[in-house]
Motif scaffolding. Sequence first.
Motif, PDB file in Angstrom:
ATOM      1  N   ILE A  88      -0.596   5.431   1.856  1.00 52.86           N
ATOM      2  CA  ILE A  88      -0.163   6.293   0.763  1.00 52.86           C
ATOM      3  C   ILE A  88      -1.371   6.695  -0.049  1.00 52.86           C
ATOM      4  O   ILE A  88      -2.162   5.841  -0.462  1.00 52.86           O
ATOM      5  N   PRO A  89      -1.552   7.969  -0.276  1.00 51.88           N
ATOM      6  CA  PRO A  89      -2.717   8.392  -1.065  1.00 51.88           C
ATOM      7  C   PRO A  89      -2.586   7.909  -2.503  1.00 51.88           C
ATOM      8  O   PRO A  89      -1.479   7.868  -3.055  1.00 51.88           O
ATOM      9  N   GLY A  90      -3.696   7.541  -3.091  1.00 53.88           N
ATOM     10  CA  GLY A  90      -3.682   7.122  -4.489  1.00 53.88           C
ATOM     11  C   GLY A  90      -3.486   5.636  -4.670  1.00 53.88           C
ATOM     12  O   GLY A  90      -3.536   5.130  -5.778  1.00 53.88           O
ATOM     13  N   LEU A  91      -3.265   4.911  -3.556  1.00 51.89           N
ATOM     14  CA  LEU A  91      -3.117   3.462  -3.645  1.00 51.89           C
ATOM     15  C   LEU A  91      -4.505   2.835  -3.742  1.00 51.89           C
ATOM     16  O   LEU A  91      -5.374   3.116  -2.932  1.00 51.89           O
ATOM     17  N   ILE A  92      -4.701   2.034  -4.764  1.00 52.91           N
ATOM     18  CA  ILE A  92      -6.026   1.447  -4.998  1.00 52.91           C
ATOM     19  C   ILE A  92      -5.949  -0.049  -4.753  1.00 52.91           C
ATOM     20  O   ILE A  92      -5.109  -0.740  -5.332  1.00 52.91           O
ATOM     21  N   LYS A  93      -6.815  -0.543  -3.878  1.00 51.53           N
ATOM     22  CA  LYS A  93      -6.831  -1.976  -3.591  1.00 51.53           C
ATOM     23  C   LYS A  93      -8.030  -2.587  -4.295  1.00 51.53           C
ATOM     24  O   LYS A  93      -9.143  -2.092  -4.185  1.00 51.53           O
TER      25      LYS A  93
ATOM     26  N   SER B 236      -1.225  -7.606   2.857  1.00 47.31           N
ATOM     27  CA  SER B 236      -1.204  -6.757   4.052  1.00 47.31           C
ATOM     28  C   SER B 236      -0.025  -5.780   4.031  1.00 47.31           C
ATOM     29  O   SER B 236      -0.092  -4.701   4.587  1.00 47.31           O
ATOM     30  N   LYS B 237       1.050  -6.186   3.357  1.00 40.93           N
ATOM     31  CA  LYS B 237       2.200  -5.285   3.240  1.00 40.93           C
ATOM     32  C   LYS B 237       1.812  -3.991   2.536  1.00 40.93           C
ATOM     33  O   LYS B 237       2.253  -2.904   2.882  1.00 40.93           O
ATOM     34  N   PHE B 238       0.973  -4.165   1.495  1.00 41.35           N
ATOM     35  CA  PHE B 238       0.533  -2.989   0.739  1.00 41.35           C
ATOM     36  C   PHE B 238      -0.560  -2.241   1.493  1.00 41.35           C
ATOM     37  O   PHE B 238      -0.557  -1.019   1.549  1.00 41.35           O
ATOM     38  N   SER B 239      -1.474  -3.031   2.056  1.00 40.39           N
ATOM     39  CA  SER B 239      -2.610  -2.409   2.734  1.00 40.39           C
ATOM     40  C   SER B 239      -2.146  -1.513   3.875  1.00 40.39           C
ATOM     41  O   SER B 239      -2.746  -0.478   4.147  1.00 40.39           O
ATOM     42  N   SER B 240      -1.064  -1.929   4.545  1.00 38.73           N
ATOM     43  CA  SER B 240      -0.616  -1.163   5.703  1.00 38.73           C
ATOM     44  C   SER B 240       0.035   0.164   5.299  1.00 38.73           C
ATOM     45  O   SER B 240       0.189   1.050   6.120  1.00 38.73           O
ATOM     46  N   LEU B 241       0.403   0.262   4.031  1.00 42.54           N
ATOM     47  CA  LEU B 241       0.958   1.543   3.560  1.00 42.54           C
ATOM     48  C   LEU B 241      -0.143   2.590   3.612  1.00 42.54           C
ATOM     49  O   LEU B 241      -1.257   2.346   3.184  1.00 42.54           O
TER      50      LEU B 241
END
Lengths: 396, 579
Positions: free
Chosen positions: B146-151, B139-144
């Motif tokens: 930021i364009p280009g972030l791939i989950k 969730s720490k990453f998901s809440s960012l």
Amino acid sequence: MKIFNPPKSKVSTSMMETNFDKSSSKGKDLNKHQGFDWVIFLCVTGLMLFSIAFVYSASGTIAELRYGSPDKLFWNHSIRVIIALIVMIIFAKIDYKIWKKFAKPILYISILFLILVFFIGSPINGAYRWIYIGPVNFQPSELAKFALVLILAVYLSERQDFIKSFRLSFFPMLIWIGIICVLIALQPNFSTALVIFLISMTLLFIGNVSIKHLIITLLISLSSAIIYALNASYRFQRIVAFIENVDGAKEAAVSPAAFQLQQALIAFGNGGIFGRGPGQSRQSLLYLPESYGDFIFSIIGEEYGFFGVVLLLLVFAVIVYRGIKIAQRTNDSFAYFLLSGIIITISLYVFVSAGVNIGLLPTTGLPLPFISYGGTAVIFYAASIGIVLNISKNTE
Amino acid sequence: MKNQIDKETNFRKKWKLNIFFIIFSLALVLITIKLFILQFVEAEKYQEIARNQHESKILLRPERGNIYDRNGKILATNRISYSFALDPTVLKDMESIKQIALLVDSTQGETYQKLINKITTTKKSFVWLIRGLDDSEASKFSSLNIPGLIKIVEPKRTYVYNEFASQLLGFTDVDSKGIAGLELYLDSLLKGTSGKMTVLRDAIGRLRPIANLPVESAKHGCSVELTIDIELQKIMDTELINGALKTGSSGAVAIAIVPETGEILAMSSYPSVNPNMSIDNPSDLRNKAITDIYEPGSTFKIVTAAAAIEEGLIQPESIVNGYNGVLVNNDFKITDTHPFDKTTFSEAFRYSSNIVFANLAASIPDAKFYKYIRDFGFGHNLDFDSYGESEGLVKKINEFNTISKKFIGFGYGISVTPLQLLCSYSTIANSGRMMKPYVIKSIRNNTGDMIFEGKPQKIRQVVSQKTSDILTKLLVGVVENGTGKYAQIPGLNIAGKTGTSQQFVEGSYSKTDYTASFVGFFPAESPKIAILVLLDKPSGNYYGGATAAPIFKNIVKGWLTLNPNILNGVQSKIDITEN
């Protein structure tokens, strides 16, 4: 010399009456060759209604991508088809002879638009081809095409007595042809200019001008056209692409034109004999550029197969055949030439558009009459068929 | 009148329009021919091209099979995990890159720097940031924003009991591919078969599933049930760690086996690793119970005794010479920690006399001795359900002579794996019948059908039941009042043997590096379980009796608390025999 036709309706009724008196078989014969041409009407109406389905499946994906709604272009086209059908019926009601009076004004207006397009037109891919008036996008060359046919029909019918004269007949017509074609070529829309030029030349041939004049004109203009063609890189590219692709499609990634052609050929091949079925086109998934416009023939080939496209071509052949038959019956030279002009226009567009789609001709953008998505083309073609129907109604 | 009509229709040259129509028709025929070529003659070629560009195959990942213990407890399974990657071609903003790198490595250490370098220098459009996060970490990453972030959602192998049985189970890499232990050994069965789904792809790469395209669904991996009892495993692991720490050992092994069947109940190696975490020292992943070999020392005396008794060379009551603890020759010197002059063989066994066993071994014919050693499973691998099993080192028969036999007689000049040694005791516990050790109880495919069942397999009858009974009695004596007394549990007859061997380091036997071991089984009357405990380089007291035996005892106690009914049964049996 002006040829005057008495009101046909009166004549025909009186003839019918007399015929009835003489022999019933002759009366039947006359009936058959007379009156409103339902075949053309039904063929054209059918094509336009089917075009809604064709355009829908060809444009869905691209409309979704561009406008966020897959039926955006479908609705645009449907509305235009409805308008076109209404226009066709209205034009069928209007006595075709009044177009003789309007020929000059229409020509001037179309030339004005052709000039205006350079100033108020919106360039698409660097070419000034469209004018947007409110919600209507309008392609002046579509109007000019018919305006030219109309004015040529007027000239040809009025000057038949001295038709072989260069000064009195050929030259004035050539001036109008030249103005229209050069203006369109400057947009630049070379292929349309070339096709309109060929339509005009064919019509002049039907119109009995001096063959000598015709040949010299053809030679001069075609050689200058070739020089012009090689001048613009995209046109040159397309021709190169065409030549490269003539013997078996090579790797298509070279130029956009070659790519487009390759994708069109894939559409046909993918359709095979029986087609993928309505709405099952895959090439319309953004693979084939202009899939709903100039390359809609390919998508039809993919969805309806060889039998489907051949049937489509047959329908066009029927329209052309019926048109020619009406022309050959008419005693009014204006009607004769106007009809010939319209038939020639439709024939050439069908041939060039289909020929481009299957790689028989160099890649260029010409709509398929009655079928392609396009702002004004559908309506102008419908109007011209309306005129044809009106003439058919007034022909013995 | 006729002239007038001619003049009026003079403009109308019918042939011209006819010619036009003929030309138009020919053009249509030409188009039709070309269409026929495209749509019939060459259709296949274009359809092939079309398929290639329209259809895309999506890999359907199978779920890796679970691993269960003998009681159906899940040892290894999968959970949904979240991985993050970055498309550096989209994200150029340095602040955001730093923000992401900080989330990956909050200490701003080496990883942080490496990641920033990678993101800023790579030309690729895909850089892994971090893999295998759980919900809350993700969730720490998901809440960012930021364009280009791939989950990416992917399955991650999870080991329910963390470090317990870790070396036996092995583990998988980030792509859930088995790379050690049973995970590697059974990888082809566990991983399943991936499926394929054909989807439609548009020109900009978007995929859409289509009902009439073929779907080959993924076959989930087989699930595996082990003979391991995870509760015993936990006790064994814990006791082994405690014992190893207490004795200052650098490594340790413990194994528990059911003598009657050969089922492995627990298998531990120390230092332990937690396969759920990143592993720092890959050598700790070795399942030392099968991969490592050592010179067994005194625990090997059981083989010598078995051979001699079976061959009728000695009886427990036979009087043997202890040479007062020192046997010197030109070639060797053998000493005992419990010196004696003359005593019974059972007494010598109890105090683990090297001298007695050296002489006893020397009295066994070469071929016989060699045969018993091989029959007890030494010198060849036991075909255990894992990769990396060692064969051990046994001298060839032509290298057998009086001297080499003497040393082998008390466990030197021979190297064995802990599992081999335990199996020899297990054989005695099972009336001389050697069972193949195994750990895979069953394998079931994705539909639940059993495709493999591990069944007890008798390898051979190594010695007679009579010999086994004698040996068991000798071994009970060792625990009752010999070197193994630290393994004693009141009320329970334990048969066992201690071992303390000097390690052979750089060409000579070390005075500091020892292997201490205890191996035994119980209840002696009707053995249910055999256990081996081995300590590598204990510091301080290095005797197996003092170091390994207490660990053995603690494990047994733990096992008895798990299986009190067996203890009760044994006690009543003891009661009956005493009455």
